[in-house]
Design an enzyme around this catalytic site. Structure first.
Site, short mmCIF file in Angstrom:
data_model
loop_
_atom_site.label_atom_id
_atom_site.label_comp_id
_atom_site.label_asym_id
_atom_site.label_seq_id
_atom_site.Cartn_x
_atom_site.Cartn_y
_atom_site.Cartn_z
CE LYS A 24 1.71 40.49 -23.76
NZ LYS A 24 3.03 40.41 -24.42
CG ASP A 44 4.02 39.25 -28.03
OD1 ASP A 44 4.63 38.17 -27.84
OD2 ASP A 44 3.37 39.84 -27.16
CE LYS A 48 0.74 42.36 -26.75
NZ LYS A 48 2.19 42.34 -27.05
#
Length: 243
Positions: free
Chosen positions: A198, A94, A159
């Site tokens: 996400k 991430d 995300k």
């Protein structure tokens, strides 16, 4: 219930990113992740090796953050951080974009930054989720541009947030929204089916988890994992009893 337990549990990246996280907190958090059979733990790079040991055979993946939380590291540092995390057992990365460069409109820099991490991670068969930190982005135009850059770079996910993007207001107080419905809809609409979304920040109960699932979100970062999934079990039991 609208979704099965596994459908919701396998959305969750159990977040273990608090600045004060101790070694014991890490071990406890990994036990929670294994108990509830979530998708992954999302942890700091130094903890990857230990988490991989703790979660071996559990089916829970190890994800590491890169450039966390503000994205301002050299691109080469982010690439190397990715390399080390993958070597230690991370199968998910991430990464935080360089927020200042995005706000400056230096899209070449942003694209190269994302691309370096994606290429390194994919060499290790790891997936990449690119964190925008939407609380810092003033308009949808920037978010849409980032979606397109991520897709072109081969990222696997976009995300919303780190969970730590607190914005200081004129009154000196800090505020934070995290994963908003509007942003999730926007990001889903401007990525192809090859790129997943996400949600992170603010999803703290079962109804919120179900709502982001309804919006097309494939993963959700969460610290309230036990609370959400115990509530699922409670409702499922009550539903079965009432049928």
């Amino acid at each position: 219930m609208k979704y099965t337990y596994d459908e919701l549990a396998r959305m969750i990246d159990h977040s273990l990113l608090h600045p004060t996280m101790t070694d014991q907190d890490l071990e406890t958090g990994c036990k929670v992740a294994a108990k509830y059979r979530v998708a992954s733990v999302c942890i700091k790079p130094y903890a990857v090796k230990r988490a991989a040991q703790l979660l071996q055979g559990s089916g829970v993946k190890v994800g590491a953050v890169v450039g966390f939380p503000h994205g301002g590291r050299f691109t080469e540092v982010k690439r190397y951080e990715t390399e080390l995390a993958c070597r230690d057992g991370a199968s998910e990365i991430d990464m935080v974009i360089n927020i200042g460069k995005a706000l400056s409109g230096d899209w070449k820099y942003v694209a190269q930054d994302i691309g370096a991490v994606v290429r390194e991670a994919h060499q290790h068969q790891a997936i990449v989720k690119v964190i925008f930190e939407n609380d810092f982005l003033p308009n949808d135009k920037i978010k849409i541009k980032l979606c397109r850059l991520c897709e072109k770079a081969g990222a696997d996910f976009v995300k919303t947030s780190t969970g730590y993007g607190f914005v200081k207001g004129a009154d000196g107080k800090y505020s934070y929204q995290g994963a908003t419905e509007a942003d999730l809809k926007l990001m889903r609409a401007h990525c192809s089916s090859q790129v997943q979304v996400k949600a992170a920040g603010g999803v703290r109960d079962l109804d919120a988890l179900i709502r982001v699932r309804d919006l097309g979100t494939a993963r959700c970062g969460a610290t309230a994992t036990a609370t959400m999934l115990e509530e699922y079990k409670r409702r499922a039991k009550a539903e079965k009893k009432g049928s």
